[in-house]
Design a protein around this motif. Structure first.
Motif, PDB file in Angstrom:
ATOM      1  N   THR A  31       0.899  -1.242  -0.241  1.00  0.00           N
ATOM      2  CA  THR A  31       0.166  -0.365   0.455  1.00  0.00           C
ATOM      3  C   THR A  31       1.111   0.870   0.167  1.00  0.00           C
ATOM      4  OG1 THR A  31      -0.118  -0.559   2.514  1.00  0.00           O
ATOM      5  CG2 THR A  31      -1.721  -1.057   1.238  1.00  0.00           C
ATOM      6  N   ALA A  85      -3.962   8.975   6.701  1.00  0.00           N
ATOM      7  CA  ALA A  85      -3.808   8.479   7.221  1.00  0.00           C
ATOM      8  C   ALA A  85      -3.437   8.056   5.755  1.00  0.00           C
ATOM      9  CB  ALA A  85      -5.895   7.963   6.566  1.00  0.00           C
ATOM     10  N   HIS A  88       2.486   9.495   6.396  1.00  0.00           N
ATOM     11  CA  HIS A  88       3.153   9.273   7.560  1.00  0.00           C
ATOM     12  C   HIS A  88       5.123   9.350   7.377  1.00  0.00           C
ATOM     13  CE1 HIS A  88      -0.041   5.559   7.886  1.00  0.00           C
ATOM     14  NE2 HIS A  88      -0.090   5.966   6.535  1.00  0.00           N
ATOM     15  N   ARG A 132      -2.020   3.750   2.849  1.00  0.00           N
ATOM     16  CA  ARG A 132      -1.973   2.921   3.669  1.00  0.00           C
ATOM     17  C   ARG A 132      -1.264   2.271   4.777  1.00  0.00           C
ATOM     18  NH1 ARG A 132      -7.078   5.887   4.634  1.00  0.00           N
ATOM     19  NH2 ARG A 132      -8.460   6.117   3.253  1.00  0.00           N
ATOM     20  N   LEU A 133      -1.205   3.008   5.871  1.00  0.00           N
ATOM     21  CA  LEU A 133      -0.803   1.720   6.696  1.00  0.00           C
ATOM     22  C   LEU A 133      -1.167   1.749   7.755  1.00  0.00           C
ATOM     23  CD1 LEU A 133       3.119   3.230   6.280  1.00  0.00           C
ATOM     24  CD2 LEU A 133       2.386   0.962   5.479  1.00  0.00           C
ATOM     25  N   ASN A 134      -1.723   0.665   8.281  1.00  0.00           N
ATOM     26  CA  ASN A 134      -2.292   0.521   9.346  1.00  0.00           C
ATOM     27  C   ASN A 134      -1.103   0.546  11.085  1.00  0.00           C
ATOM     28  OD1 ASN A 134      -1.191  -2.484   9.829  1.00  0.00           O
ATOM     29  ND2 ASN A 134      -2.726  -2.980   9.515  1.00  0.00           N
ATOM     30  N   LYS A 135      -1.100   0.566  12.237  1.00  0.00           N
ATOM     31  CA  LYS A 135      -0.360   0.991  12.827  1.00  0.00           C
ATOM     32  C   LYS A 135       0.506  -0.891  12.719  1.00  0.00           C
ATOM     33  CE  LYS A 135       0.757   1.433  18.008  1.00  0.00           C
ATOM     34  NZ  LYS A 135      -0.338   0.578  19.108  1.00  0.00           N
ATOM     35  N   SER A 136      -0.002  -1.600  13.250  1.00  0.00           N
ATOM     36  CA  SER A 136       0.990  -3.142  12.492  1.00  0.00           C
ATOM     37  C   SER A 136       1.859  -2.762  11.621  1.00  0.00           C
ATOM     38  CB  SER A 136      -0.126  -3.642  13.137  1.00  0.00           C
ATOM     39  OG  SER A 136       0.937  -5.436  12.823  1.00  0.00           O
ATOM     40  N   GLN A 137       1.323  -2.605  10.237  1.00  0.00           N
ATOM     41  CA  GLN A 137       1.995  -2.383   9.737  1.00  0.00           C
ATOM     42  C   GLN A 137       3.777  -1.821   9.913  1.00  0.00           C
ATOM     43  OE1 GLN A 137      -1.052  -1.264   6.940  1.00  0.00           O
ATOM     44  NE2 GLN A 137      -0.537  -3.751   5.688  1.00  0.00           N
ATOM     45  N   ARG A 138       3.037  -0.378   9.905  1.00  0.00           N
ATOM     46  CA  ARG A 138       4.559   1.092  10.244  1.00  0.00           C
ATOM     47  C   ARG A 138       4.874   0.267  11.383  1.00  0.00           C
ATOM     48  NH1 ARG A 138       3.987   7.198  11.449  1.00  0.00           N
ATOM     49  NH2 ARG A 138       5.522   7.078  12.857  1.00  0.00           N
TER      50      ARG A 138
END
Length: 179
Positions: A31, A85, A88, A132-138
């Protein structure tokens, strides 16, 4: 404390950023569509604006390919690329006590320019990720690609400070080994 940020001009291709996107894709995170890297130089100093500009212009930035911005008040936040969103910002610094390989060269160049009053310099890298990144991916990106936890850490906004040098007081201990 003052700060100079050095980044590629907008028309320049960021090879470090492109390599980072490929590495992120190799992790299975597809993403992220783009990345840029900004080199940040923190100066433990209270320099006049013209001195700060001289350091940015004559030492840190290549005028053909790079732009620089200087901040008299280092905690004044530059355009970090947003934190929505779709974008980052991750800033990585060396841990206290870890030698930063660039610092001595920059300090020597500052002295060669005749600029006095810079007590110390530290560097950080800011990574601007688009997608788009969620916390886990980040966290995966940080832990697997951006940070070596033995020598580096992720900075939270406004968290940077110059670490105090540890004070060492020599104490001679004599131990009788023959008796």
């Amino acid at each position: 404390m003052q700060r100079i940020e050095v980044s590629l001009k907008s028309r320049q291709i960021d090879a470090r950023g492109q390599g980072l996107v490929k590495d992120i894709n190799d992790l299975g995170i597809t993403t992220v569509s783009g990345a840029r890297v900004v080199d940040i130089y923190w100066l433990d100093a209270a320099l006049a604006p013209d001195k700060l500009e001289a350091i940015g212009q004559q030492i840190l930035a290549d005028p053909v390919t790079q732009d620089y911005r200087s901040f008299i008040d280092a905690m004044e936040m530059g355009d970090g690329g947003g934190s929505g969103a779709q974008s980052h910002t991750i800033e990585v610094a060396y841990n206290a006590g870890v030698a930063d390989p660039i610092v001595e060269t920059v300090m020597k160049a500052v002295r060669d320019l005749g600029i006095k009053g810079v007590r110390a310099i530290r560097t950080t890298k800011r990574y601007l990720l688009q997608g788009r990144l969620n916390k886990s991916q980040r966290e995966t990106i940080c832990n697997r690609l951006l940070v070596n936890p033995i020598i580096q850490h992720v900075l939270e906004p406004g968290q940077f400070s110059f670490p105090k040098s540890p004070r060492y007081r020599f104490k001679l201990n004599k131990v009788g080994i023959l008796g």
